[in-house]
Design a protein around this motif. Structure first.
Motif, PDB file in Angstrom:
ATOM      1  N   ILE A  31      -7.045  -7.979 -29.316  1.00  0.00           N
ATOM      2  CA  ILE A  31      -5.832  -8.291 -28.560  1.00  0.00           C
ATOM      3  C   ILE A  31      -5.924  -9.731 -28.061  1.00  0.00           C
ATOM      4  CG2 ILE A  31      -5.289  -5.925 -27.862  1.00  0.00           C
ATOM      5  CD1 ILE A  31      -6.467  -6.515 -25.119  1.00  0.00           C
ATOM      6  N   TYR A  32      -4.766 -10.368 -28.017  1.00  0.00           N
ATOM      7  CA  TYR A  32      -4.704 -11.742 -27.520  1.00  0.00           C
ATOM      8  C   TYR A  32      -3.328 -11.992 -26.916  1.00  0.00           C
ATOM      9  CZ  TYR A  32      -4.681 -16.868 -27.478  1.00  0.00           C
ATOM     10  OH  TYR A  32      -4.579 -18.184 -27.094  1.00  0.00           O
ATOM     11  N   VAL A  33      -3.313 -12.448 -25.685  1.00  0.00           N
ATOM     12  CA  VAL A  33      -2.082 -12.816 -24.990  1.00  0.00           C
ATOM     13  C   VAL A  33      -2.170 -14.321 -24.711  1.00  0.00           C
ATOM     14  CG1 VAL A  33      -0.643 -12.457 -22.948  1.00  0.00           C
ATOM     15  CG2 VAL A  33      -1.916 -10.530 -23.918  1.00  0.00           C
ATOM     16  N   PRO A  34      -1.505 -15.153 -25.522  1.00  0.00           N
ATOM     17  CA  PRO A  34      -1.557 -16.600 -25.283  1.00  0.00           C
ATOM     18  C   PRO A  34      -1.063 -16.960 -23.883  1.00  0.00           C
ATOM     19  CG  PRO A  34      -0.662 -16.140 -27.449  1.00  0.00           C
ATOM     20  CD  PRO A  34      -0.735 -14.827 -26.721  1.00  0.00           C
ATOM     21  N   TYR A  35      -1.700 -17.938 -23.302  1.00  0.00           N
ATOM     22  CA  TYR A  35      -1.439 -18.312 -21.909  1.00  0.00           C
ATOM     23  C   TYR A  35      -1.086 -19.792 -21.829  1.00  0.00           C
ATOM     24  CZ  TYR A  35      -2.165 -18.219 -16.841  1.00  0.00           C
ATOM     25  OH  TYR A  35      -1.997 -18.291 -15.484  1.00  0.00           O
ATOM     26  N   ASP A  36      -0.072 -20.123 -21.067  1.00  0.00           N
ATOM     27  CA  ASP A  36       0.344 -21.499 -20.841  1.00  0.00           C
ATOM     28  C   ASP A  36      -0.324 -21.980 -19.556  1.00  0.00           C
ATOM     29  OD1 ASP A  36       1.611 -23.870 -20.116  1.00  0.00           O
ATOM     30  OD2 ASP A  36       3.571 -23.207 -20.845  1.00  0.00           O
ATOM     31  N   PHE A  37      -1.398 -22.730 -19.683  1.00  0.00           N
ATOM     32  CA  PHE A  37      -2.170 -23.167 -18.521  1.00  0.00           C
ATOM     33  C   PHE A  37      -1.385 -24.131 -17.638  1.00  0.00           C
ATOM     34  CE2 PHE A  37      -5.395 -21.658 -21.451  1.00  0.00           C
ATOM     35  CZ  PHE A  37      -6.164 -20.885 -20.609  1.00  0.00           C
ATOM     36  N   SER A  38      -0.488 -24.904 -18.227  1.00  0.00           N
ATOM     37  CA  SER A  38       0.278 -25.849 -17.417  1.00  0.00           C
ATOM     38  C   SER A  38       1.305 -25.139 -16.525  1.00  0.00           C
ATOM     39  CB  SER A  38       0.977 -26.888 -18.300  1.00  0.00           C
ATOM     40  OG  SER A  38       1.932 -26.276 -19.139  1.00  0.00           O
ATOM     41  N   ARG A  39       1.814 -24.016 -16.970  1.00  0.00           N
ATOM     42  CA  ARG A  39       2.783 -23.248 -16.186  1.00  0.00           C
ATOM     43  C   ARG A  39       2.138 -22.110 -15.401  1.00  0.00           C
ATOM     44  NH1 ARG A  39       7.938 -22.285 -20.072  1.00  0.00           N
ATOM     45  NH2 ARG A  39       8.847 -24.353 -19.849  1.00  0.00           N
ATOM     46  N   GLY A  40       0.914 -21.754 -15.773  1.00  0.00           N
ATOM     47  CA  GLY A  40       0.213 -20.681 -15.086  1.00  0.00           C
ATOM     48  C   GLY A  40       0.766 -19.296 -15.375  1.00  0.00           C
ATOM     49  N   ARG A  41       1.154 -19.077 -16.627  1.00  0.00           N
ATOM     50  CA  ARG A  41       1.688 -17.766 -17.015  1.00  0.00           C
ATOM     51  C   ARG A  41       1.575 -17.575 -18.526  1.00  0.00           C
ATOM     52  NH1 ARG A  41       8.097 -18.944 -16.024  1.00  0.00           N
ATOM     53  NH2 ARG A  41       8.342 -20.369 -17.746  1.00  0.00           N
ATOM     54  N   SER A  42       1.765 -16.342 -18.955  1.00  0.00           N
ATOM     55  CA  SER A  42       1.683 -16.083 -20.391  1.00  0.00           C
ATOM     56  C   SER A  42       2.903 -16.680 -21.089  1.00  0.00           C
ATOM     57  CB  SER A  42       1.575 -14.581 -20.665  1.00  0.00           C
ATOM     58  OG  SER A  42       2.789 -13.937 -20.384  1.00  0.00           O
ATOM     59  N   ILE A  43       2.786 -16.835 -22.382  1.00  0.00           N
ATOM     60  CA  ILE A  43       3.848 -17.446 -23.170  1.00  0.00           C
ATOM     61  C   ILE A  43       4.924 -16.419 -23.521  1.00  0.00           C
ATOM     62  CG2 ILE A  43       4.312 -18.656 -25.346  1.00  0.00           C
ATOM     63  CD1 ILE A  43       1.585 -19.958 -25.065  1.00  0.00           C
TER      64      ILE A  43
END
Length: 112
Positions: A31-43
């Protein structure tokens, strides 16, 4: 499988809990949930590799149009085959040298 239209606060642990609580415990191996580190939330999407084609078909059926999220959300899940990646080995090969696997990235954001 690719699950799309996930809530922006959705995490890898939430995905595990969702899969397990819907009868898919021990029926997936990646399983993989990509994460947007600049926004602090998942994509808003995730990849899941099921143990068998039958498991994948059942998960696709269960989560298509799913909307009973743990946290309130108007998102309606869409599920598709995760082309071009199919199978555990293809996922491992894609992500093993990915920047997300760097030692500085917390484990909770890495594929599992």
């Amino acid at each position: 499988l690719m699950l799309r239209n996930l809530p922006s606060d959705f995490t890898r642990d939430m995905l595990r809990e969702l899969l397990d609580s819907n009868g898919f415990s021990e029926r997936y191996n990646f399983i993989y949930v990509p994460y947007d580190f600049s926004r602090g939330r998942s994509i808003g999407y995730a990849f899941v590799n099921m143990e068998s084609a039958q498991d994948a078909m059942q998960a696709r059926e269960r989560f298509t149009n799913f909307q009973q999220w743990k946290n309130p959300s108007s998102k309606i899940c869409a599920v598709s085959w995760g082309a071009p990646l199919q199978g555990l080995e293809a996922h491992i090969e894609k992500f093993q040298n990915s920047p997300v696997m760097h030692q500085d990235v917390p484990d909770e954001f890495k594929p599992m």
